[in-house]
Motif scaffolding. Sequence first.
Motif, short mmCIF file in Angstrom:
data_model
loop_
_atom_site.label_atom_id
_atom_site.label_comp_id
_atom_site.label_asym_id
_atom_site.label_seq_id
_atom_site.Cartn_x
_atom_site.Cartn_y
_atom_site.Cartn_z
N PHE A 54 9.64 5.67 -3.34
CA PHE A 54 9.24 4.72 -2.39
C PHE A 54 7.69 4.20 -2.47
O PHE A 54 6.90 5.34 -2.58
CB PHE A 54 9.29 5.33 -0.88
N LEU A 55 7.28 2.94 -2.74
CA LEU A 55 6.02 2.56 -2.67
C LEU A 55 5.63 2.06 -1.61
O LEU A 55 5.93 1.10 -0.92
CB LEU A 55 6.43 1.23 -3.60
N HIS A 56 4.58 2.88 -1.13
CA HIS A 56 4.05 2.75 0.31
C HIS A 56 3.04 1.69 0.34
O HIS A 56 2.79 0.90 1.37
CB HIS A 56 3.15 3.89 0.86
N VAL A 57 2.31 1.03 -0.76
CA VAL A 57 1.62 -0.21 -1.01
C VAL A 57 2.27 -1.43 -1.23
O VAL A 57 3.48 -1.27 -1.78
CB VAL A 57 0.47 0.06 -2.13
N PRO A 58 1.56 -2.53 -1.41
CA PRO A 58 2.42 -3.76 -1.75
C PRO A 58 2.86 -3.88 -3.20
O PRO A 58 2.15 -3.03 -3.97
CB PRO A 58 1.74 -4.70 -1.65
N TRP A 87 -4.40 0.50 -8.03
CA TRP A 87 -4.67 -0.10 -6.65
C TRP A 87 -5.19 -1.31 -6.39
O TRP A 87 -4.60 -2.15 -5.47
CB TRP A 87 -5.56 0.94 -5.99
N PRO A 88 -6.14 -1.54 -7.17
CA PRO A 88 -6.80 -3.08 -6.90
C PRO A 88 -5.54 -4.16 -7.28
O PRO A 88 -5.45 -5.28 -6.58
CB PRO A 88 -7.89 -3.17 -7.67
N LEU A 89 -5.01 -3.95 -8.45
CA LEU A 89 -3.96 -4.78 -9.02
C LEU A 89 -2.90 -5.27 -7.75
O LEU A 89 -2.37 -6.33 -7.52
CB LEU A 89 -3.40 -4.34 -10.17
N TYR A 90 -2.19 -4.03 -7.49
CA TYR A 90 -1.38 -4.28 -6.34
C TYR A 90 -1.83 -4.70 -4.85
O TYR A 90 -0.84 -5.01 -4.20
CB TYR A 90 -0.71 -2.52 -6.07
#
Length: 489
Positions: A160-164, A93-96
Motif C-alpha cells: 500500500f502506497l500512502h503517498v501519491p 518523496w519530492p518526486l512523488y
Amino acid sequence: MRQSSLVVVANRLPLDDSAAPDGACEWRRSPGGLAGALHAILQQTPATWVGWDGTVGEARTLPDVGTLRLRPVALDEDETRGYYEGFANSTLWPLYHDAVEPPVFDRGWWETYRAVNRRFAEAAAEVAEPGATVWVQDYHLQLVPQLLRKLRPDLLIGFFLHVPFPPPELFMQLPRRVELLRGMLGADLVGFQRPQAAHNVAQLASKLLGAEGADDAIALEDRVVRTGAFPVSIDVAEMRSLSARPYVINQAKKLRHDLGSPKKVLLSVDRLDYTKGIEHRLTAYSELLRDGRVKVRDTVMVQVAVPSRERVETYRGLRDRIEREVGRINGEYGRVGEPAIHYLNQPFDRADLAALYQTADVMVVTPLRDGMNLVAKEFVAARRDDSGALVLSEFAGAAAELEDAFQVNPHDVDGLKETLLHAMSAAPADLARRMAAMRHYLTVHDIHAWAQDYLTTLSFSSQSRTASIGSGSSIRSWPSPGKSNGAAP
C-alpha cells in the motif's frame, strides 16, 4: 522467532520515541501518521510488525505491544543517511509529490536503499508463517514485495502506497525506474489512495515492462497483479470518544479563553514539510492582515508544525524560513499579549490535539500535494457539534471524499485568501450542513472499512497468480475496491 499469519512491514515501528517509565513500549500516535491509521486494526489482532526502531546501531530487543509482536530491523549511520534521508526522502518523496522540491539522484543512495529493502524482506520472510499475509507499507520499501516473493513464494503479499504516485512523465525521471516498478508489482495487490495512481502504474507497466495492463489489474509474466484505490481513513469512533473526555472538553475551553474567546481561531496541524503548503498559508494570512481584511483583535492563527526529518538540509531550511516569517508577521501585526500567529514546533499528544480541533473555528489544511491527509478527517470526527469549517486543498487525497469542505487551490494565494474569509463568515446553517455531511461520510468510511476492503480484496487476489487479463471471468469476479464492505465506490 515466533511466526505470524499477519505481518506488517513498514519503515518505522509504531513506538513512542520516549520510553515509558517502566520500560514498556507504547504505541506512537503522531497526527495523521501510519501508526495511528493502523492502531485500530492491530490493537486486538495478533500480528508481527517489522520495522526500524529509529535508533542507529544494533536493533533493540523489544517487548510485545498488546497482541503485536515487534521485529526491529537495524540501520547503521550510513544506511540511515543513504536509505532513509537519501533515496527515500530526498529522491522518492519530492518526486512523488509533484517535484515541489527538486529530487536528488545519487547512485550511492540507490545501492543502500536496495540493500536495506533486502534486509526488511528477509526479516519479513523469517517471521511469516507458511501461507501468511504480509502487508508492506509505503515508498520506503518499494522493492520489498518482489524481494519477498523470491524468498517466500507461498506468501500472500500486499503493498500500500500512502503517498501519491506520480504521473508517468515524472516517474520516468528515476534512473532506477524499472527496478522500482517491478519491486512494487511483486505484490499480489497494490493499493493507492486515488484511482489516478493505479492508472499511472498501468501506463508505466505497459511502457517499461511490456505488460498488458488496466486500471484494476496488470498481467506480468506468469501472474496478474491486482491494483486499485483504497482511500485510508481514521478510527472515527475512537476520535469521537476521545473528544468527549472531560480533560479534552476543559482543555478546549481553556484554549479558547487563552486565545481570546471572541476571536476567530484558524488552526493548522502539519508535519514540518515543504509539501504541506505552510509558507503559502502564511503568505495568505499575512496579506489579509496587511490589507486590513483580518485584524489581530478579532482573529488568530495557530500553526502546529510537528518536527520532521530534522537531519535533512531541505527541512532545516524550511524550518528557518517559516520561523523567520512567523517572527516578521508577529512583529508587524501583533500587539502586546496578542500575537497574530501562535507557532508551535513540537509534537502533540492525541488528547491535546483533540482539544485544539474543538477550539478551532476554521481548520486550514492546504498541502500542495498529499496522498490523503488524515488530519482533515480527524478534525471532522473530533467536532462534537455541527460547528466549524474545514478549508481543504484540492490536491489532498481527502478532497475527493470531503466534498463539503471549502476547497481551494493553495498555489492561488488570492483564492486562498478569499476562501479563508468565506469560511470565517459562513452562516451557521451552512457550516452545520457541511459538517454533518462530512461526518456521516467518515462514519461509513472509517479505518475498519478501509482495512476490510483492502484485506478482502487481497484475499481474492491470490487467484491472480495463474490468471491473465482477458483470459476469463476470474479477475472480473473479484470485489472492486470499496465494494467488499458495502461502502460506496
